[in-house]
Design a protein around this motif. Structure first.
Motif, PDB file in Angstrom:
ATOM      1  N   GLN A 170     -10.009   8.107   9.682  1.00 41.69           N
ATOM      2  CA  GLN A 170     -10.423   7.317  10.845  1.00 41.69           C
ATOM      3  C   GLN A 170     -10.391   8.149  12.120  1.00 41.69           C
ATOM      4  OE1 GLN A 170      -7.662   4.032  10.617  1.00 41.69           O
ATOM      5  NE2 GLN A 170      -9.132   2.737   9.536  1.00 41.69           N
TER       6      GLN A 170
ATOM      7  N   PRO B   3       0.823  -1.207   0.000  1.00 40.23           N
ATOM      8  CA  PRO B   3       0.000   0.000   0.000  1.00 40.23           C
ATOM      9  C   PRO B   3       0.862   1.265   0.000  1.00 40.23           C
ATOM     10  CG  PRO B   3      -0.276  -1.231   2.046  1.00 40.23           C
ATOM     11  CD  PRO B   3       0.620  -2.023   1.168  1.00 40.23           C
ATOM     12  N   ASP B   4       0.324   2.282  -0.614  1.00 42.48           N
ATOM     13  CA  ASP B   4       0.997   3.568  -0.703  1.00 42.48           C
ATOM     14  C   ASP B   4       1.018   4.233   0.679  1.00 42.48           C
ATOM     15  OD1 ASP B   4       2.031   5.954  -1.647  1.00 42.48           O
ATOM     16  OD2 ASP B   4       0.078   6.705  -2.314  1.00 42.48           O
ATOM     17  N   PRO B   5       2.164   4.724   1.162  1.00 44.16           N
ATOM     18  CA  PRO B   5       2.201   5.378   2.484  1.00 44.16           C
ATOM     19  C   PRO B   5       1.283   6.591   2.576  1.00 44.16           C
ATOM     20  CG  PRO B   5       4.425   4.933   1.701  1.00 44.16           C
ATOM     21  CD  PRO B   5       3.492   4.602   0.583  1.00 44.16           C
ATOM     22  N   GLU B   6       1.122   7.313   1.468  1.00 43.01           N
ATOM     23  CA  GLU B   6       0.207   8.458   1.486  1.00 43.01           C
ATOM     24  C   GLU B   6      -1.232   8.007   1.664  1.00 43.01           C
ATOM     25  OE1 GLU B   6       0.705  10.979  -1.863  1.00 43.01           O
ATOM     26  OE2 GLU B   6       2.860  11.223  -1.529  1.00 43.01           O
TER      27      GLU B   6
ATOM     28  N   LEU C 233      -6.013   7.502   5.162  1.00 39.98           N
ATOM     29  CA  LEU C 233      -6.960   6.630   5.844  1.00 39.98           C
ATOM     30  C   LEU C 233      -6.927   6.861   7.352  1.00 39.98           C
ATOM     31  CD1 LEU C 233      -8.974   4.278   5.759  1.00 39.98           C
ATOM     32  CD2 LEU C 233      -7.020   2.739   5.931  1.00 39.98           C
ATOM     33  N   GLN C 234      -5.744   7.023   7.909  1.00 37.49           N
ATOM     34  CA  GLN C 234      -5.639   7.265   9.349  1.00 37.49           C
ATOM     35  C   GLN C 234      -6.249   8.607   9.730  1.00 37.49           C
ATOM     36  OE1 GLN C 234      -1.447   6.704  10.066  1.00 37.49           O
ATOM     37  NE2 GLN C 234      -1.723   4.546  10.569  1.00 37.49           N
TER      38      GLN C 234
ATOM     39  N   ILE D 145      -2.195   5.342   3.243  1.00 31.81           N
ATOM     40  CA  ILE D 145      -2.342   4.927   4.647  1.00 31.81           C
ATOM     41  C   ILE D 145      -2.512   6.147   5.540  1.00 31.81           C
ATOM     42  CG2 ILE D 145      -1.148   3.832   6.579  1.00 31.81           C
ATOM     43  CD1 ILE D 145       0.058   1.891   4.554  1.00 31.81           C
ATOM     44  N   ALA D 146      -1.731   7.199   5.283  1.00 33.26           N
ATOM     45  CA  ALA D 146      -1.842   8.416   6.088  1.00 33.26           C
ATOM     46  C   ALA D 146      -3.220   9.057   5.934  1.00 33.26           C
ATOM     47  CB  ALA D 146      -0.746   9.399   5.697  1.00 33.26           C
TER      48      ALA D 146
END
Length: 116
Positions: free
Chosen positions: A35, A23-26, A31-32, A28-29
């Motif tokens: 959330q 997954p792309d780190p961006e 999504l966090q 994930i960021a």
């Protein structure tokens, strides 16, 4: 020697011969962040509803039990402050903030209406 035809899997199933990309780190960021905002909105609105309910309950206390109405109003203000503080904590902000004064609003409105 005959070769077997490739197995056609449905698109939603995992293919062991074609693993997914990392997954792309961006992504994930992002999504966090979403959330975090969803969690803080749910927590704050739930506690503010409790605070508002206590403020409304203070209006229905008998007139001869004025201290009970004021006590419920104080609890409404305390839960309002807890709601704001929990939102700040979820976003990892300092709990010492002028925003905490906003949490006193349900209690102050309730006290005003009880004493009126």
């Amino acid at each position: 020697m005959t070769q077997e035809p490739p197995v056609h899997r449905a698109r939603h199933l995992m293919d062991p011969n074609a693993p997914r990309k990392a997954p792309d780190p961006e992504a994930i960021a992002r999504l966090q962040r979403v959330q975090t905002w969803v969690m803080s909105v749910l927590v704050v609105t739930t506690i503010v509803h409790l605070s508002g309910g206590l403020g409304i309950a203070a209006q229905y206390v008998d007139e001869d039990a004025l201290s009970a109405g004021i006590g419920l109003s104080v609890l409404a203000g305390a839960f309002g402050v807890i709601a704001v503080a929990s939102g700040l904590a979820i976003h990892k902000r300092s709990l010492v903030s002028p925003w905490l004064l906003l949490g006193l609003l349900p209690g102050l409105v309730s006290v005003y209406l009880v004493l009126r």
